[in-house]
Design a protein around this motif. Sequence first.
Motif, short mmCIF file in Angstrom:
data_model
loop_
_atom_site.label_atom_id
_atom_site.label_comp_id
_atom_site.label_asym_id
_atom_site.label_seq_id
_atom_site.Cartn_x
_atom_site.Cartn_y
_atom_site.Cartn_z
N ASP B 111 0.84 -1.21 0.00
CA ASP B 111 0.00 0.00 0.00
C ASP B 111 0.87 1.25 0.00
O ASP B 111 0.57 2.23 -0.68
CB ASP B 111 -0.92 0.02 1.23
N ARG B 114 2.35 1.72 -3.43
CA ARG B 114 1.38 2.24 -4.40
C ARG B 114 1.20 3.74 -4.21
O ARG B 114 1.03 4.47 -5.18
CB ARG B 114 0.02 1.53 -4.22
N ARG B 115 1.23 4.20 -2.96
CA ARG B 115 1.04 5.63 -2.73
C ARG B 115 2.20 6.42 -3.28
O ARG B 115 2.03 7.32 -4.10
CB ARG B 115 0.89 5.91 -1.22
N TYR B 116 3.44 6.10 -2.82
CA TYR B 116 4.52 7.03 -3.16
C TYR B 116 5.12 6.76 -4.53
O TYR B 116 5.49 7.69 -5.22
CB TYR B 116 5.57 7.11 -2.06
N ASN B 118 3.76 5.06 -7.38
CA ASN B 118 2.88 5.30 -8.52
C ASN B 118 2.52 6.77 -8.63
O ASN B 118 2.39 7.30 -9.73
CB ASN B 118 1.59 4.48 -8.37
N HIS B 119 2.34 7.42 -7.50
CA HIS B 119 1.93 8.82 -7.56
C HIS B 119 3.14 9.74 -7.64
O HIS B 119 3.39 10.38 -8.64
CB HIS B 119 1.05 9.14 -6.35
#
Lengths: 383, 363
Positions: B111, B114-116, B118-119
């Motif tokens: 998780d 995915r936050r840091y 992908n964004h």
Amino acid sequence: MSTHPQTTSERPQGTLSSAATWLARTLFNLPSFTVFAEPFIQLVKPNWQSQGYRCTVVGNKAELEDVFTLTLTAPRRFPAFLAGQYVDISLNRNGVRYTRTFSISSSPEDLAEQGTLELTIRIQESGALTPWMAKALTAGTPIHISAAQGQFVLREEQNPILMIAGGSGITPFRSMLRHLKHQQQSSNRSTPQRPITLLYFARNFLFKDEFRALQHSMPNLNIHWVCTTQSDHLNQALIEQVCPDYRLRQHYICGPHSLIKASRDVLSASGVAPEYIHYEYFGAEPLSLPAEVLAASKDSPIVQFAHSHQAVPHNPAQSLLELAEANDLKPLHGCRRGVCHQCLCKKNSGVVYNTLTQKYSDTGPEEIQLCVSVPVTSVSIDL
Amino acid sequence: MKPDQQTLDAFAKDLDQIRSDALAKVGEADANYIRKVIRVQRTCEIVGRITMVLGFLSPVWWVVGVLSLALSKILDNMEIGHNVMHGQYDWMNDPNIQSKTFEWDNACDADSWRRYHNHEHHTYTNIIGKDRDFGYGLLRLSDDIRWKPKNLYQFFAYMNLSLLFQWGVAYHEVAAERIFIGKRKKVSKLPISRKELRNAFFKKGTRQLFKDYVFFPLISGPMFLPVLLGNFSANILRNLWTSTIIFCGHFTENVHTFKMSECENETRGQWYYRQILGSSNLTGPRWFHILTGHLSCQIEHHLFPDVPSYRYLDVADAVQQVCKKYDIPYNTGSFFKQYATVVKRVIKYSFPTKGRSLTTHTA
């Protein structure tokens, strides 16, 4: 595709199976050992899935030009169901797993006696799946289904029944009628049977011969066929005429949104209590929206946020993410431009357009990127 | 020299075309491919964990076991985990190959990744101060970052980071939020609380340590120590490999950096342009591309992060031609050539730059 609260009861896990779950998570970062084995089993059994029940198609029979019935053999561990319930079927086509929901048209007794289930399916002309299914699902094809779900089942009370069916909405009633016939046959013949009236609206009628035979063997069953190409649609006079004591009955309605809404309106206007009106729908819930919402929506699609029980008209200038935020929801999101996939959210039903890939979605449940998606039809979002 | 807006618009249109051509081909073959890679990875893991125990017969078994387990971890992290978590295979609608729920054999909580990643990294690629992947807050790899005396030893910091890479990846968001050390920002943009972030960090890290250093050694009985060492070696091999490949993707000699002010309100063409200047590719045989998780096509990955990796090699030719057409630099080369420039860059920026100007590389 009903969004009724689901009745599938998760079986309470034993110590052994929760230990296995913990171990699979700890050792392989997977939800279960079955998921670990899945890609290997798929080598031998193509399209095998760890979730659900693997059935085999044993029959594919054309009922009408645009309706066919699939007969499936269900595995023994498939849990018993109630007449009127539906299953999700999942199919792989060109690498994509599609999920669709269909009412079971056979009875629980058919399953108990022959080990089979029947699904009667209408071919959606422009659908991604049903035209293909009618041709491709031949005898021997494996197919995965969920346990039966749904609240559209006969109530315990022995009141007389009025069934209102529209088009392919007849399928759960076939299951119920076959079930009722079986019950009557096995019960004491001298007990009076409750009256059952079926009001069946259609352009072409399904199960004609079977229903006529049922009428012969069930004197308490009364079927009124209303051909929608010739006569009027549902109204109070019609109900009065075919079923004068309808105010005292349990009502079951299944069919297109317009039929559900019309029946609901007529019945409640005549003082039938809501707990005596049961209905099943496909797609998003047929809402009787406040007049101002309808007026504001004009013809734009309605977006339902299923979790927060909101339904709002879509504003063409907004993405689904912006629309959700404008309605005080706070979906998880990141880049807001379709790169990061943080805002993935489950769409329960309806078609959305992805502005980045310029592709239309499927109609069934799937994950969508809220920040680059706009609704095309009315949609239900898991927010 | 930066191309004018008109050129970049035409350039974006060509790239969009490449993307939609690639997506049109996506189907059964891609689904079969990723399932096959998953099968190979799981087989390697089982074979690796078993043969390592056979080390008592001959050390050769132990070595084979370590290599097989390392291969499993590399495939899991690179070709499967990284790509699946980018949503490249979400179209399959398979709940077990889904970006939202995928978890990998790595100390980093998926998780958090995915936050840091992908964004932050994919949106603000190589923007100094926004993309913490540029140097990971440890290394000075550009003139835009002020020199500090600690940079003199940064080659050793780099070696340590490589050896412990999975922990660096796991610690990334925790460091940005100053969970353990440093002064915290008043408001956090985290969608979860800082406590939840800290707990997720410990939970995933503990789980990984438990399986590799407690569970598998324990069930190996008398082979406890060799298995523990074998698992440790496999983790180190994976760390070195992933770190090296990732450094080759963004820190080669000619990779550019950007200022936030340059990137505000950028058009799609400008965004594509920045992704290309900020990334570099590696050439090599097919197996090499698979082991890098197709990050050997870092440029294509940054242009189209959610196109299935299986398509990158095909797409790469078309992208290179489009770049040539618009005279936009396309940074590619063999692994050794590219890696040599990475080492050079790490060493070069260890020292203060003479006559240092505050401008970025011409971008």
